[in-house]
Structures are given as C-alpha cells and as structure tokens.
Design a protein around this motif. Structure first.
Motif, PDB file in Angstrom:
ATOM      1  N   LEU A  44      -4.931 -16.173   6.030  1.00  0.00           N
ATOM      2  CA  LEU A  44      -5.793 -15.275   5.250  1.00  0.00           C
ATOM      3  C   LEU A  44      -4.963 -14.251   4.479  1.00  0.00           C
ATOM      4  N   PHE A  45      -3.890 -13.754   5.086  1.00  0.00           N
ATOM      5  CA  PHE A  45      -3.007 -12.803   4.411  1.00  0.00           C
ATOM      6  C   PHE A  45      -2.446 -13.421   3.131  1.00  0.00           C
ATOM      7  N   LYS A  46      -2.032 -14.673   3.218  1.00  0.00           N
ATOM      8  CA  LYS A  46      -1.460 -15.345   2.038  1.00  0.00           C
ATOM      9  C   LYS A  46      -2.482 -15.455   0.915  1.00  0.00           C
ATOM     10  N   VAL A  47      -3.743 -15.643   1.249  1.00  0.00           N
ATOM     11  CA  VAL A  47      -4.781 -15.786   0.231  1.00  0.00           C
ATOM     12  C   VAL A  47      -5.229 -14.432  -0.318  1.00  0.00           C
ATOM     13  N   TYR A  48      -5.443 -13.438   0.556  1.00  0.00           N
ATOM     14  CA  TYR A  48      -6.076 -12.194   0.138  1.00  0.00           C
ATOM     15  C   TYR A  48      -5.148 -10.985  -0.001  1.00  0.00           C
ATOM     16  N   CYS A  49      -3.980 -11.016   0.605  1.00  0.00           N
ATOM     17  CA  CYS A  49      -3.155  -9.800   0.677  1.00  0.00           C
ATOM     18  C   CYS A  49      -1.811  -9.910  -0.022  1.00  0.00           C
ATOM     19  N   SER A  50      -1.264 -11.109  -0.093  1.00  0.00           N
ATOM     20  CA  SER A  50       0.104 -11.266  -0.590  1.00  0.00           C
ATOM     21  C   SER A  50       0.254 -10.898  -2.061  1.00  0.00           C
ATOM     22  N   GLN A  51      -0.813 -10.943  -2.832  1.00  0.00           N
ATOM     23  CA  GLN A  51      -0.718 -10.599  -4.250  1.00  0.00           C
ATOM     24  C   GLN A  51      -0.225  -9.165  -4.437  1.00  0.00           C
ATOM     25  N   CYS A  52      -0.621  -8.279  -3.550  1.00  0.00           N
ATOM     26  CA  CYS A  52      -0.208  -6.873  -3.637  1.00  0.00           C
ATOM     27  C   CYS A  52       0.933  -6.543  -2.676  1.00  0.00           C
ATOM     28  N   HIS A  53       0.850  -7.047  -1.462  1.00  0.00           N
ATOM     29  CA  HIS A  53       1.828  -6.678  -0.436  1.00  0.00           C
ATOM     30  C   HIS A  53       3.015  -7.632  -0.371  1.00  0.00           C
ATOM     31  N   GLY A  54       3.012  -8.699  -1.167  1.00  0.00           N
ATOM     32  CA  GLY A  54       4.106  -9.662  -1.175  1.00  0.00           C
ATOM     33  C   GLY A  54       3.938 -10.725  -0.116  1.00  0.00           C
ATOM     34  N   SER A  55       4.515 -11.891  -0.349  1.00  0.00           N
ATOM     35  CA  SER A  55       4.345 -13.009   0.585  1.00  0.00           C
ATOM     36  C   SER A  55       4.958 -12.708   1.943  1.00  0.00           C
ATOM     37  N   GLY A  56       5.969 -11.852   1.984  1.00  0.00           N
ATOM     38  CA  GLY A  56       6.580 -11.452   3.247  1.00  0.00           C
ATOM     39  C   GLY A  56       6.123 -10.081   3.699  1.00  0.00           C
ATOM     40  N   ALA A  57       5.080  -9.550   3.063  1.00  0.00           N
ATOM     41  CA  ALA A  57       4.501  -8.238   3.371  1.00  0.00           C
ATOM     42  C   ALA A  57       5.481  -7.094   3.127  1.00  0.00           C
ATOM     43  N   GLN A  58       6.466  -7.335   2.247  1.00  0.00           N
ATOM     44  CA  GLN A  58       7.478  -6.336   1.955  1.00  0.00           C
ATOM     45  C   GLN A  58       6.999  -5.291   0.956  1.00  0.00           C
ATOM     46  N   GLY A  59       5.791  -5.472   0.411  1.00  0.00           N
ATOM     47  CA  GLY A  59       5.261  -4.526  -0.562  1.00  0.00           C
ATOM     48  C   GLY A  59       5.813  -4.805  -1.949  1.00  0.00           C
ATOM     49  N   SER A  60       5.295  -4.081  -2.916  1.00  0.00           N
ATOM     50  CA  SER A  60       5.779  -4.164  -4.291  1.00  0.00           C
ATOM     51  C   SER A  60       5.471  -2.815  -4.937  1.00  0.00           C
ATOM     52  N   ALA A  61       5.782  -2.663  -6.190  1.00  0.00           N
ATOM     53  CA  ALA A  61       5.601  -1.372  -6.866  1.00  0.00           C
ATOM     54  C   ALA A  61       4.164  -0.883  -6.689  1.00  0.00           C
ATOM     55  N   GLY A  62       4.011   0.241  -6.004  1.00  0.00           N
ATOM     56  CA  GLY A  62       2.693   0.834  -5.795  1.00  0.00           C
ATOM     57  C   GLY A  62       1.944   0.321  -4.579  1.00  0.00           C
ATOM     58  N   TYR A  63       2.501  -0.656  -3.872  1.00  0.00           N
ATOM     59  CA  TYR A  63       1.835  -1.243  -2.710  1.00  0.00           C
ATOM     60  C   TYR A  63       2.771  -1.175  -1.512  1.00  0.00           C
ATOM     61  N   PRO A  64       2.272  -0.718  -0.361  1.00  0.00           N
ATOM     62  CA  PRO A  64       3.162  -0.455   0.769  1.00  0.00           C
ATOM     63  C   PRO A  64       3.731  -1.698   1.453  1.00  0.00           C
ATOM     64  N   ASN A  65       4.915  -1.500   2.003  1.00  0.00           N
ATOM     65  CA  ASN A  65       5.569  -2.466   2.864  1.00  0.00           C
ATOM     66  C   ASN A  65       4.843  -2.424   4.211  1.00  0.00           C
ATOM     67  N   LEU A  66       4.443  -3.570   4.711  1.00  0.00           N
ATOM     68  CA  LEU A  66       3.732  -3.633   5.996  1.00  0.00           C
ATOM     69  C   LEU A  66       4.645  -4.037   7.150  1.00  0.00           C
TER      70      LEU A  66
END
Length: 128
Positions: A44-66
């Motif tokens: 589910l993370f890959k479908v709904y969350c990775s666009q903002c938080h990155g595929s490895g949940a490392q975050g991206s500009a403006g979105y937190p590292n998890l």
C-alpha cells in the motif's frame, strides 16, 4: 490449482477480518498478524505514499523522511495511524493537522485495516 487459490483467498479473508477487528496494539503484539499487516502496508505504501515520501521512504523536497526518528506529527503507532487517516490538510476535519498529507481515511481512499497496515509498515521503517 483453482482449489488451492481459493483456499489462499479464504485464509487471506479471515486474516483481513481479524486485522480489521483488532486495535493497533493487538495487531502489533500478534507476530503473524503484524507480519501480514507489514507486508500489506509495504504494498500500500508503494501505491499511495511513495510518490511523496520516496520508494525507500527517504522523503523528497518538502516531504519528510520516514526512516529516521524526526517525526513532525508523532512517530508512535497511534500517531502514524491518525496522520494517515485524517491527513494534515483537511480543515473540515477537527482531528486534522495542516500540511499536504492527504486524509486517506476521511476521504474514504483506504479502509481502516489498510491504514493500520501502512502505520505498521511505516513504524517498522524507523525500527520502533
């Protein structure tokens, strides 16, 4: 083969029902249910969350590292669940916070068992 697939589907349905009926800490304390939730949460993370938080949940500009211990809205299981469910942007929801995080539960994008799975997966990312 068809019977075997049906048996797997039936078993999965029972586990999903159990996941939906348990509170977050009960899921976490049941090893089999926690593993099932984490695996589902990863998908589910890959479908709904990775666009903002990155595929490895490392975050991206403006979105937190998890993956770290620096949590904006709380890094315990309940806080993660509430953030995924209520988002951080919906002024019409009294339990919301203000940011770009969608309200996956309040907007009826995800069911409560799916939110629990994502919360369990995200918690495991930070090794809590």
């Amino acid at each position: 083969m068809r019977e075997e697939l049906q048996a797997v589907a039936d078993s999965r349905g029972e586990t999903l029902a159990k996941l939906d009926s348990q509170d977050l800490e009960a899921i976490r304390s049941d090893d089999a249910l926690s593993q099932f939730a984490t695996a589902g949460g990863s998908s589910l993370f890959k479908v709904y969350c990775s666009q903002c938080h990155g595929s490895g949940a490392q975050g991206s500009a403006g979105y937190p590292n998890l993956n770290d211990d620096d949590w904006l809205w709380g890094g315990d299981l309940e806080s993660i669940y509430i953030t995924v469910k209520h988002g951080v942007r919906d002024d019409s929801d009294d339990d919301t916070r203000l940011s770009d995080m969608p309200a996956f539960g309040a907007d009826e994008v995800l069911e409560s068992d799916e939110i629990a799975s994502i919360a369990e997966y995200v918690l495991k990312l930070s090794r809590r």
